[in-house]
Design an enzyme around this catalytic site. Structure first.
Site, mmCIF file in Angstrom:
data_model
loop_
_atom_site.group_PDB
_atom_site.id
_atom_site.type_symbol
_atom_site.label_atom_id
_atom_site.label_comp_id
_atom_site.label_asym_id
_atom_site.label_seq_id
_atom_site.Cartn_x
_atom_site.Cartn_y
_atom_site.Cartn_z
ATOM 1 N N GLU B 128 54.108 14.246 -83.696
ATOM 2 C CA GLU B 128 54.395 13.041 -82.900
ATOM 3 C C GLU B 128 54.350 13.360 -81.403
ATOM 4 O OE1 GLU B 128 58.174 11.723 -84.368
ATOM 5 O OE2 GLU B 128 57.319 11.072 -86.291
ATOM 6 N N SER B 214 41.513 31.856 -83.434
ATOM 7 C CA SER B 214 40.867 30.558 -83.689
ATOM 8 C C SER B 214 39.526 30.731 -84.408
ATOM 9 C CB SER B 214 40.616 29.825 -82.369
ATOM 10 O OG SER B 214 41.798 29.738 -81.629
ATOM 11 N N HIS B 343 43.124 17.582 -90.566
ATOM 12 C CA HIS B 343 42.848 18.985 -90.257
ATOM 13 C C HIS B 343 43.709 19.422 -89.073
ATOM 14 C CE1 HIS B 343 40.933 22.666 -89.032
ATOM 15 N NE2 HIS B 343 40.680 22.145 -87.862
ATOM 16 N N SER B 344 43.653 18.633 -88.013
ATOM 17 C CA SER B 344 44.471 18.920 -86.830
ATOM 18 C C SER B 344 44.665 17.591 -86.121
ATOM 19 C CB SER B 344 43.767 19.926 -85.910
ATOM 20 O OG SER B 344 42.664 19.302 -85.268
#
Lengths: 320, 451
Positions: B128, B214, B343-344
């Site tokens: 959020e 990453s 996913h993100s």
């Protein structure tokens, strides 16, 4: 390896076969298969495993059969080895050495002949060393293995077969060279020639010929491409007022370009002539011997460039 | 090549040739034989060399005896039946009869459950915060809490974890505090990563949890390297790496499994097969029976586990750890699960998969609810404990965000440190120039940079 049990060597054919160029001769016998590891043929695999081992306390020396094959592993060299200390805020150091022959050998074509000095030297986090003589090889490799940062160590296949005189100091077990310091191989006053690896030998030969014609050339063996010894280069140029850079790699974004910028930034007012840049031809390496010779710098190219810098004009066209 | 060479190191030399098992003699000089590849001097089965009379029936080949057959038989691309999946709890949190699993104490079970709920609540609130524009990026673990927390519970603190980016639960289990998570996501000066990594890319040496990479799957080979290091030091620990179904397509996965098998490295590979690599479903990722079958091809012992069953994950990881360390071998675990979240924060997964699918996994197969039912059946948890936990967590997390947001950002010096162990002169020069410029022209630079 005898000084630190955490040092181990891994790569293709480094153990039983003693290295594709016999560089690891006798090591398997001396240190055993746990510390001299023959690996499956996967550059990305053993580079990644090496980086992981370095993350967790070991000091791997990873051999590429040629640096051309390091392209299969470049993600581990750049994204993992070079960046991890920074990304982890200093929590993960990566004391690893990637070594092997780099640049042109003879008659081995495009995929065995490229120089990667400027590729790796453009990346923060890496140190890039390139020895010329036996003294360099011994002193710099020891420095590389002891260094806490990842080091790319660019050797030369043709120099493996060349002998150099060595002093007793160099043979002493405590001998080591500092990273980031260039060596003035020959002092001179008329023109500075920078070179690394095999090109140092060419530059010295060129200096011999130039001396006979009354030009005194100072030859700088860079030894360390990153960090680059800008102060030694600039001090020399401020003395000679002329600069020729020599490398076997491609000209664009090359080591010579970086040296040229450094001199223009720091010593522009001292220059009496445009900087001359000698580099490999801007083409993949051809196989045929006559074309190959045209694609790599020759001693004559260095001589002509030095003469141009010293206002003893030789038109570029005469080079052919 | 190492395998072949090892055979030559063997003291017992048996003669057997490439084509058949005659007693033809060959030189046993390693290099000569390496290059000719004509004979294998010794294999694991060579204690009982095959007699000449049998040479038409079998070949003695490195790795064992291989029978000759007259039929031309291609291996099928798939097994007749898919590899079964180990589970301990059914969908209602009831123990399945006849199961074998490692019993979890009440104390451990309560911590496992609490951490799963904490992880989910943290994900919800941080997600959020990203939607409100307070942080740039976030990635949730929703739906995969059991894999995170139960695997961490089954490991020892000495085991080195090489995560992907959906394993914050492992770090939570190991004691990384909610404030530390928040400090990282808000990249303030207390972030132990000095504000250098994207949000949710945690790392902590203290917790034996390597900084998140990453680049997909590079951590898999790093884990093998660390395992090799642990093995050389004869430590009572293994390394553990996590990755997704998509990551198993990277070359690093294959190289790592092969190297781990060959170097006999104590490493556990945990694949979270959650069905989706961003928008790519597993049917577009591979055509094998998932990831578990790939282990055998590399000589790696493997198991498929219900990833939404915390007890099954706990038991499988503990058994894998035992085998990895005592037998010096890698183990592959494929945990079947589902990425309930996007996913993100960079994608909206309802654009590429049906909302009903997400909803079914969220409701009917929720790993947290399943574990809670089992806990309640044991009398270890109840509704009151649940509401206390949830309310406390929400307040605590909102507070950590406020604190993290109010703390100043990392100082300018942190831009330059850790590129090298000792900064080289060009970097020191750059830092000096920047400081001088800032002092000279303060009005041109933002105020939130502390020198």
């Amino acid at each position: 390896m005898s000084a630190d049990p955490k040092v181990f060597l891994m790569g293709e054919e480094v153990g039983e076969y003693q290295g594709a160029y016999k560089i690891s001769k006798g090591l398997l016998e001396k240190y055993g298969p746990e510390r001299v590891l023959d690996t499956p043929i996967t550059e990305a695999g053993f580079s990644g495993i090496g980086v992981g081992a370095a993350y967790y306390g070991l000091r791997p020396v990873v051999e590429f059969m040629t640096f051309n094959f390091s392209m299969q592993a470049i993600d581990h060299i750049i994204n993992s080895a070079a960046k991890s200390n920074y990304m982890s805020a200093g929590q993960i150091s990566v004391p690893i050495v990637f070594r092997g022959p780099n640049g042109a050998a003879a008659g081995v074509g495009a995929q065995h002949s490229q120089c990667y000095a400027s590729w790796y030297a453009s990346c923060p986090g890496l140190k890039v060393l390139s020895p010329y003589s036996s003294e360099d090889a011994r002193g710099l490799l020891k420095a590389a293995i002891r260094d806490p940062d990842p080091v790319v160590f660019l050797e030369n296949e043709l120099l493996y077969g060349e002998s150099f005189p060595v002093s007793a100091e160099v043979l002493d077990s405590s001998f080591c060279l500092p990273i980031g310091k260039a060596k003035i191989e020959r002092e001179g006053k008329d023109v500075t020639i920078t070179a690394f690896s095999k090109m140092v030998g060419y530059a010295l030969k060129a200096a011999d010929t130039l001396a006979k014609e009354g030009i005194s050339a100072e030859v700088i063996n860079l030894r360390s491409i990153r960090p680059l010894d800008r102060s030694t280069i600039n001090a020399s140029v401020r003395k000679t007022n002329r600069l020729v850079t020599v490398e076997e790699g491609f000209p664009q974004h090359g080591v010579g370009a970086e040296i040229c910028t450094s001199v223009i930034e720091e010593s522009f007012g001292y220059l009496d002539a445009p900087v001359e840049r000698i580099a490999g031809a801007d083409v993949p390496m051809p196989y045929a011997a006559n074309l190959e010779r045209m694609a790599v710098p020759q001693v004559e190219d260095i001589i002509r460039a030095a003469k141009r810098a010293c206002h003893r004009s030789v038109p570029v066209a005469a080079a052919a | 090549m190492r395998r072949f060479l090892n055979h030559f190191k063997s003291k017992t030399i048996h003669r057997s040739s490439w084509n058949s098992c005659t007693n033809e003699s060959h030189p046993h000089h390693p290099i000569a034989t390496l290059l000719s590849l004509r004979s294998f001097s010794s294999t694991t089965t060579a204690q009982n060399p095959i007699q000449d009379s049998n040479h038409n029936q079998a070949i003695d080949f490195p790795g064992g005896t291989i029978k000759f057959i007259p039929e031309m038989r291609f291996l099928s691309e798939s097994l007749e039946e898919r590899i079964p999946c180990y589970r301990v709890l059914d969908d209602n949190g009831q123990l399945i009869s006849g199961n074998n699993f490692v019993q979890v104490s009440e104390e451990v079970a309560v911590k496992m459950y609490t951490d799963m709920v904490t992880l989910r609540t943290m994900d919800t609130i941080f997600y959020e915060a990203q939607r409100q524009g307070r942080i740039s990026f976030y990635v949730t673990t929703i739906g995969e809490e059991a894999i995170n927390v139960a695997s961490a519970a089954a490991l020892s603190m000495d085991d080195v974890v090489f995560p992907q980016y959906r394993e914050a639960g492992v770090l939570l289990w190991r004691g990384f505090t909610l404030q530390e998570f928040a400090n990282q996501c808000f990249s303030n000066k207390y972030d132990n990563g000095k504000g250098r990594q994207m949000p949710a890319h945690y790392g902590s040496n203290k917790h034996n949890y390597l900084t998140v990479a990453s680049t997909i799957a590079t951590q898999i080979s790093h884990a093998v390297g660390a395992a090799y290091s642990l093995k050389m030091d004869k430590k009572d620990a293994c390394s553990v790496t996590f990755f997704g179904d998509g990551g198993s397509s990277e070359g690093d996965f294959h190289a790592a499994l092969n190297f781990a098998a060959v170097t006999e490295a104590p490493v556990i590979f945990i694949c979270r097969n959650n069905g989706w690599a961003i928008s790519t479903p597993i049917s577009d990722q591979f055509r094998s029976d998932g990831v578990v079958v790939k282990g055998q091809a590399y000589g790696v012992r493997s198991i498929r586990v219900d990833g939404n069953d915390a007890l099954a994950i706990y038991s499988a990881v503990q058994a894998a750890r035992q085998m990895a360390i005592t037998e010096g071998r890698p183990i592959l675990i494929e945990a079947l699960t589902y990425r309930v979240g996007h996913h993100s924060t960079s994608d909206d997964s309802t654009k590429y998969r049906p909302a009903s699918e997400i909803e079914w996994w969220r409701m009917a197969r929720d790993p947290v609810a399943r574990f809670r039912k089992w806990m309640e059946g044991n009398g270890w948890w109840n509704g009151m404990a649940e509401s206390e936990l949830i309310n406390g967590l929400r307040q605590q997390l909102l507070h950590t965000i406020q604190v993290a947001e109010s703390v100043e950002k990392p100082p300018l010096a942190d831009l330059f440190t850790d590129v090298y162990d000792v900064p080289p002169s060009n970097l020191r020069d750059q830092e000096q120039w920047l400081k001088e410029t800032l002092e000279k022209h303060p009005q041109d630079y933002p105020e939130n940079i502390s020198v």
